[in-house]
Design a protein around this motif. Sequence first.
Motif, PDB file in Angstrom:
ATOM      1  N   ARG B 266      57.537  45.985  22.699  1.00 15.79           N
ATOM      2  CA  ARG B 266      57.051  47.318  22.352  1.00 15.79           C
ATOM      3  C   ARG B 266      55.606  47.221  21.856  1.00 15.79           C
ATOM      4  O   ARG B 266      55.236  46.283  21.161  1.00 15.79           O
ATOM      5  N   SER B 282      57.210  50.907  25.618  1.00 17.83           N
ATOM      6  CA  SER B 282      58.147  49.808  25.400  1.00 17.83           C
ATOM      7  C   SER B 282      58.807  49.403  26.703  1.00 17.83           C
ATOM      8  O   SER B 282      58.830  50.162  27.665  1.00 17.83           O
ATOM      9  N   LYS B 316      50.026  47.664  17.035  1.00 14.29           N
ATOM     10  CA  LYS B 316      51.063  46.669  16.735  1.00 14.29           C
ATOM     11  C   LYS B 316      51.786  46.272  18.004  1.00 14.29           C
ATOM     12  O   LYS B 316      51.959  47.079  18.911  1.00 14.29           O
ATOM     13  N   PHE B 318      55.399  44.314  19.263  1.00 16.02           N
ATOM     14  CA  PHE B 318      56.704  43.819  18.825  1.00 16.02           C
ATOM     15  C   PHE B 318      57.400  43.084  19.963  1.00 16.02           C
ATOM     16  O   PHE B 318      57.391  43.552  21.108  1.00 16.02           O
ATOM     17  N   GLY B 321      61.853  43.515  18.596  1.00 14.88           N
ATOM     18  CA  GLY B 321      61.851  44.294  17.367  1.00 14.88           C
ATOM     19  C   GLY B 321      61.061  43.679  16.227  1.00 14.88           C
ATOM     20  O   GLY B 321      60.881  44.303  15.184  1.00 14.88           O
ATOM     21  N   LYS B 322      60.592  42.452  16.404  1.00 14.88           N
ATOM     22  CA  LYS B 322      59.824  41.806  15.339  1.00 14.88           C
ATOM     23  C   LYS B 322      58.336  41.935  15.618  1.00 14.88           C
ATOM     24  O   LYS B 322      57.889  41.648  16.726  1.00 14.88           O
ATOM     25  N   GLU B 323      57.604  42.363  14.619  1.00 11.86           N
ATOM     26  CA  GLU B 323      56.181  42.511  14.848  1.00 11.86           C
ATOM     27  C   GLU B 323      55.524  41.138  14.941  1.00 11.86           C
ATOM     28  O   GLU B 323      55.832  40.230  14.171  1.00 11.86           O
TER      29      GLU B 323
END
Lengths: 333, 502
Positions: B266, B282, B316, B318, B321-323
Amino acid sequence: MMSEVVIQKPKNEETKPKKTVKSYVSKFAPLIGLVLLTTILTFLSDKFLTMNNVMNIARQSSINAILAIGMLLPILTAGIDLSVGSILAVSIMVMGIVSINMGLSPILGILVCLAVGAAFGLINGLLLTKLRLPHPFISTLGTMNIARGIALIITAAAPIAGFPYLIQFLGREFVGPIPVSFLLVIAVYIIFHIFLTRTQTGRYIYAIGGNKEAARLSGINVDRVLIIVYVISGLMAGLAGLVMVGRVNSAFPLAGLSYELDAIAAVIIGGASFMGGVGTVWGTLIGAMIIAVLRNGLNLLNVPADFQMAVIGFVIIAAVYVDVLRQRKGKKG
Amino acid sequence: MVTHAGSLLEMKGIKKSFGQNHVLKGIDLDVKAGEVHVLLGENGAGKSTLIKILTGAYEKDAGEIYWEGQKIQLNTPVEAMSLGIATIYQELNVIPELKVYENIFLGRELKRRGKLSLLNQKEMRKEAERCLMMLGQSPALADKQLGELGIGQQQLVEIAKALALDAKLIIMDEPTSSLSGTEVEQLYSCVEQLTEKGIAIVFISHRLEEIRRMGDRITILRDGFKIDTLPVQTTETDYWIELMVGRTLDEKYPKQSFTLGEEGFRVENIEVSGTKEPVGFSVRYGEIVGISGLVGAGRTELARAIFSADVRGGGKVFIDGKEIRIKSPRDAIDSGIAFITEDRKSEGLLLDQPLDFNIAMANMRKFTKKSRLVDLKGIREEAINYIKELKVRPNNIDLHARHLSGGNQQKVVIAKWLCTQAKVYIFDEPTRGIDVGAKVEVYRLMNQLIESGAIVLMISSDLPEILGMCDRVLVMSEGKITADLEIEEATQERIMKAATGG
């Protein structure tokens, strides 16, 4: 319907280009040049191929050989370092001040000499990567003048003599018949060979010279590698200065004047490309040897120094022309 | 105009080798005045070598060349030019700092009489205007600074340059590969005007629709042989492809469907240079997402922004789901992003280094042993595996990248990124300038990547390719995403509408 035209699939054979005599000739052109030169000089002068003279050449070549191996790195990255001759001078002048004028330990003097060289290299690297000067020709042209100026200023243009044995050791001593300075050259070249072919940073130097943008987008920290390159080049200038002080037992501010040109010549004669990415440690060694042998041989034949310069000019052009011919042959669409 | 029924140009039994490498093994080609003659062949089939012989850049080893019925030697580019053979290369040979008419007369400026031999700018301008008008361009173009023109018009200037030389044969090497839609149309109409005047065009292209539209006859090359010369109108496109690749291609687009998974990648609020509105999107596992749009819509810029190829503005990224923090290409690679850039030669390859080094370059850390030395043997073994897997030809690891054809160079670039074991692959125009066979291999590879759990994004200007391979299409216009279409709802029209901001 068209099965008859569907010819055989292309063979998937391993296409290994045959190593022809020609490809060997072009690959080893500098070495062949050196061997030819040696053979001719052996015939022209009976003093040439004597133990004494060969060791003499080894000793004479060492300063340029050390500068040249430092110079190889910037050239591999499609750059240049014009400041090495001046860095050599400022390094030994500072060493003279530390170890003689101030009377501090010779070990400290040696370390300071190398550190000053590396520091000027660092300045070159930072000018190129942080100030983003467009080409190292410009930044090192600047530091070339600055370093020479400092070398003259800090000693009021006076030479410094009477260095302790430890400092003179590298440039003056022999192990049996072999000059220590030449053993140093061999050691330095082996280290550089391993550095350039077997370490990550060494390989990155070739990558940056081959294609800076591709290297950057492949995650290579181009600025960091370039800084290392110029620091090493400066460090080698300091080391060459150390050898020189040992040889002549004095440090003078005009030492190493225009030495950068012989260093560049050795790298280029040794087959490195000015466009970057192409060049080897052994080629550079042979390049430095060719220049030394040529100088020595012309001396033995009593050729005046002015003529020697012209001859070396011809050799540079001839060596690069051989390379141009080779590239033209090898090119393909 | 053209009275002799024979050919303008005839090449017979042309052979050319580079060392052990036999590139042309006896090629015939005849070109008639006023026709568009297409050369079609896979990368490495010998097209560019044949062209270089025709332009005098290479000397042939064997064979004969006839020009207007006369046997000729063609050994230098100057000879070719004086006969009337001009070439428009992919990379344009123009000087942006000069004016259009100066570019047209570059190297053969007209002089005034007198000892000073001053330039005759008036005459040059007049002649340049004439040539531009022949191409349906405004004569006012002659006085413009070349650098101010778009790439399409720059190309027309090159064609005008050929006309000023009285060219009878113009070779165009993939002339449309970097043009936008309207520019392509403009080029087509220029070509029509030229052929009406009896000028022959030798046209190299991989775009089959374009060949169908433009070509009169088509000569197909494979592995250094001429396979056949056919009339374009009465033969099938599929037949050309079969002749070209020497086998039946099952499908042009080997699309595979996978079950759609979780969101894997994303992007939020990425700033694309030149626009104010930040971009976000995404991608889920199991889908290939295409990014479509016109040239200059900001697609490459978006990819570069994600990868931090330039200074990062903001936004940002990802993964799962983790940046992830990306400040440099190194960070991006370490986080598992691969960016297969559009321009192989200037951004992808080390042309004068062997293939193994090219492949290992982006992941040297993996090959650095505890002793800090690089494991050359390990690099070699891994590279050989990739070369085999991707069917790079010739499969010689010591060969320098320069000596490979475009399609094979592209495979090496892809191998470099596979070697980083990335999770997210952003392909930027992955099939530009490569042949149909290699294209299919690239598509298959994307399928394999998806299957093995990777995320795949493909930037492409080739609409059929987007429609053929992707599950979802993002359309960009002026730095913004203007449409996000499932493949079922994506049509050429809808994409074009979104791409033009409509």
